[in-house]
Design a protein around this motif. Structure first.
Motif, short mmCIF file in Angstrom:
data_model
loop_
_atom_site.label_atom_id
_atom_site.label_comp_id
_atom_site.label_asym_id
_atom_site.label_seq_id
_atom_site.Cartn_x
_atom_site.Cartn_y
_atom_site.Cartn_z
N SER A 1 0.83 -1.20 0.00
CA SER A 1 0.00 0.00 0.00
C SER A 1 0.87 1.25 0.00
O SER A 1 0.57 2.22 -0.70
CB SER A 1 -0.93 0.01 1.21
OG SER A 1 -1.88 -1.01 1.11
N ALA A 2 1.95 1.24 0.77
CA ALA A 2 2.84 2.39 0.82
C ALA A 2 3.47 2.65 -0.56
O ALA A 2 3.54 3.81 -1.00
CB ALA A 2 3.93 2.17 1.87
N TYR A 3 3.90 1.60 -1.23
CA TYR A 3 4.45 1.77 -2.58
C TYR A 3 3.39 2.31 -3.55
O TYR A 3 3.67 3.19 -4.37
CB TYR A 3 5.01 0.45 -3.11
CG TYR A 3 6.35 0.05 -2.54
CD1 TYR A 3 7.45 0.89 -2.64
CD2 TYR A 3 6.51 -1.17 -1.91
CE1 TYR A 3 8.67 0.52 -2.12
CE2 TYR A 3 7.73 -1.55 -1.39
CZ TYR A 3 8.81 -0.70 -1.50
OH TYR A 3 10.03 -1.07 -0.97
N SER A 4 2.19 1.78 -3.46
CA SER A 4 1.11 2.24 -4.35
C SER A 4 0.77 3.70 -4.09
O SER A 4 0.57 4.49 -5.03
CB SER A 4 -0.14 1.38 -4.17
OG SER A 4 0.08 0.09 -4.67
N ILE A 5 0.68 4.07 -2.82
CA ILE A 5 0.37 5.46 -2.46
C ILE A 5 1.47 6.40 -2.94
O ILE A 5 1.20 7.48 -3.48
CB ILE A 5 0.12 5.59 -0.95
CG1 ILE A 5 -1.19 4.89 -0.58
CG2 ILE A 5 0.11 7.04 -0.51
CD1 ILE A 5 -1.38 4.68 0.91
N ALA A 6 2.71 5.98 -2.77
CA ALA A 6 3.84 6.81 -3.23
C ALA A 6 3.80 6.98 -4.75
O ALA A 6 4.03 8.09 -5.25
CB ALA A 6 5.16 6.19 -2.79
N ALA A 7 3.50 5.92 -5.48
CA ALA A 7 3.42 6.02 -6.95
C ALA A 7 2.28 6.95 -7.36
O ALA A 7 2.45 7.79 -8.26
CB ALA A 7 3.22 4.63 -7.56
N LYS A 8 1.12 6.83 -6.71
CA LYS A 8 -0.02 7.71 -7.03
C LYS A 8 0.31 9.16 -6.69
O LYS A 8 -0.03 10.07 -7.44
CB LYS A 8 -1.27 7.27 -6.28
CG LYS A 8 -1.84 5.97 -6.75
CD LYS A 8 -2.39 6.09 -8.15
CE LYS A 8 -3.01 4.78 -8.57
NZ LYS A 8 -3.29 4.70 -9.97
N ALA A 9 0.97 9.40 -5.56
CA ALA A 9 1.34 10.77 -5.18
C ALA A 9 2.30 11.37 -6.20
O ALA A 9 2.17 12.55 -6.57
CB ALA A 9 1.96 10.78 -3.78
N LEU A 10 3.24 10.58 -6.67
CA LEU A 10 4.17 11.04 -7.70
C LEU A 10 3.41 11.44 -8.96
O LEU A 10 3.64 12.52 -9.52
CB LEU A 10 5.18 9.93 -8.02
CG LEU A 10 6.09 10.18 -9.23
CD1 LEU A 10 7.11 11.26 -8.91
CD2 LEU A 10 6.77 8.88 -9.65
N LEU B 1 -6.32 -11.31 -13.36
CA LEU B 1 -4.93 -11.39 -12.88
C LEU B 1 -4.88 -11.45 -11.36
O LEU B 1 -4.16 -12.27 -10.78
CB LEU B 1 -4.13 -10.19 -13.39
CG LEU B 1 -3.71 -10.24 -14.85
CD1 LEU B 1 -3.19 -8.90 -15.31
CD2 LEU B 1 -2.66 -11.32 -15.07
N ALA B 2 -5.65 -10.58 -10.70
CA ALA B 2 -5.64 -10.57 -9.24
C ALA B 2 -6.13 -11.90 -8.68
O ALA B 2 -5.55 -12.42 -7.71
CB ALA B 2 -6.52 -9.43 -8.73
N LYS B 3 -7.16 -12.43 -9.29
CA LYS B 3 -7.72 -13.70 -8.80
C LYS B 3 -6.73 -14.86 -8.99
O LYS B 3 -6.47 -15.62 -8.07
CB LYS B 3 -9.03 -13.99 -9.53
CG LYS B 3 -9.77 -15.20 -9.01
CD LYS B 3 -11.15 -15.32 -9.65
CE LYS B 3 -10.99 -15.65 -11.11
NZ LYS B 3 -12.25 -15.93 -11.80
N TYR C 1 2.29 -6.55 -11.43
CA TYR C 1 3.04 -6.22 -10.22
C TYR C 1 2.12 -6.17 -9.01
O TYR C 1 2.44 -6.70 -7.94
CB TYR C 1 3.75 -4.87 -10.35
CG TYR C 1 4.85 -4.82 -11.37
CD1 TYR C 1 5.65 -5.92 -11.66
CD2 TYR C 1 5.12 -3.64 -12.06
CE1 TYR C 1 6.66 -5.86 -12.61
CE2 TYR C 1 6.13 -3.56 -12.99
CZ TYR C 1 6.90 -4.67 -13.26
OH TYR C 1 7.90 -4.59 -14.19
N ILE C 2 0.98 -5.49 -9.16
CA ILE C 2 0.05 -5.35 -8.04
C ILE C 2 -0.52 -6.72 -7.66
O ILE C 2 -0.60 -7.05 -6.46
CB ILE C 2 -1.06 -4.35 -8.39
CG1 ILE C 2 -0.47 -2.94 -8.49
CG2 ILE C 2 -2.20 -4.39 -7.37
CD1 ILE C 2 -1.38 -1.93 -9.14
N TYR D 1 7.92 -2.38 -7.79
CA TYR D 1 8.29 -2.23 -9.20
C TYR D 1 7.43 -1.18 -9.90
O TYR D 1 7.90 -0.51 -10.82
CB TYR D 1 8.20 -3.57 -9.93
CG TYR D 1 9.17 -4.60 -9.38
CD1 TYR D 1 10.53 -4.33 -9.28
CD2 TYR D 1 8.70 -5.83 -8.95
CE1 TYR D 1 11.40 -5.26 -8.76
CE2 TYR D 1 9.58 -6.77 -8.43
CZ TYR D 1 10.92 -6.48 -8.34
OH TYR D 1 11.79 -7.41 -7.83
N VAL D 2 6.19 -1.03 -9.47
CA VAL D 2 5.34 0.03 -10.01
C VAL D 2 5.97 1.38 -9.68
O VAL D 2 6.13 2.24 -10.53
CB VAL D 2 3.90 -0.05 -9.44
CG1 VAL D 2 3.08 1.17 -9.85
CG2 VAL D 2 3.21 -1.32 -9.88
#
Length: 192
Positions: free
Chosen positions: A15-24, A70-72, A140-141, A148-149
């Motif tokens: 979640s931290a990586y995803s939030i950082a990517a979205k913030a960027l 993919l998620a499933k 990746y997710i 990697y995202v």
């Protein structure tokens, strides 16, 4: 460490990586839109965002619900996960090529002016790498490797902005082909 603690740590880290990517992405998008508004005249700015609506319209058609599959399959550790990843990639490539042809041909025949046609051809080309990048992000997710995202976004998103700004500052307001680097990259709404 209990299994539950490991799961919580994985969720928090990803979640931290995803939030950082979205913030960027949001930060770059904000700066970029302000810069575009200052560098382009009203007609060019309007033309650019007209073309981006085509992008936003056709980009989701390249996904075809693959994120859920993919998620499933990856998330559940399915023995068929590798085959499903391969199949969704193949489907993504075909759907992306169809979107490219649709935007290019519809844009060509429905647009009365050369500048709009040229810009929509550029948009059609821009759909290809963005669609494949979104597919990579989904993998990746789904495999809980969102670092990697973020790594991908940290490298390529600022590079896209730098190239777009350079194209605009070097006289890119003359014709759409001169501002091709300003399209659509990280600056359009996410198809998800």
């Amino acid at each position: 460490m209990s299994k539950n603690a490991g799961a919580v740590r994985s969720i928090a880290t990803n979640s931290a990586y995803s939030i950082a990517a979205k913030a960027l992405i949001i930060g770059l998008r904000l700066a970029y839109v302000v810069l575009l508004a200052r560098l382009l005249d009203t007609a060019d700015y309007g033309l650019l965002f007209y073309a981006l609506t085509w992008y936003v319209l056709f980009m989701p058609l390249t996904a075809m619900g693959q994120d859920l599959e993919l998620a499933k399959s990856i998330g559940a550790g399915s023995p068929d996960a590798a085959d499903i990843v391969s199949a969704t990639f193949t489907m993504r490539v075909y759907a992306t090529l169809c979107a490219f042809v649709a935007v290019g041909s519809l844009g060509w025949f429905l647009n009365p002016d050369d500048q709009g046609r040229e810009l929509l051809l550029i948009i059609a080309l821009a759909i290809i790498p963005r669609s494949l990048t979104v597919w990579c992000h989904l993998v990746y997710i789904s495999s809980e490797t969102t670092r990697y995202v973020l790594q991908q976004d940290l490298i390529f998103r600022p590079l896209e902005v730098a190239l777009a700004v350079a194209a605009l500052l070097l006289g890119g307001t003359q014709r759409p082909s001169h501002w091709f680097m300003s399209l659509p990259g990280p600056f359009t709404p996410s198809p998800r």
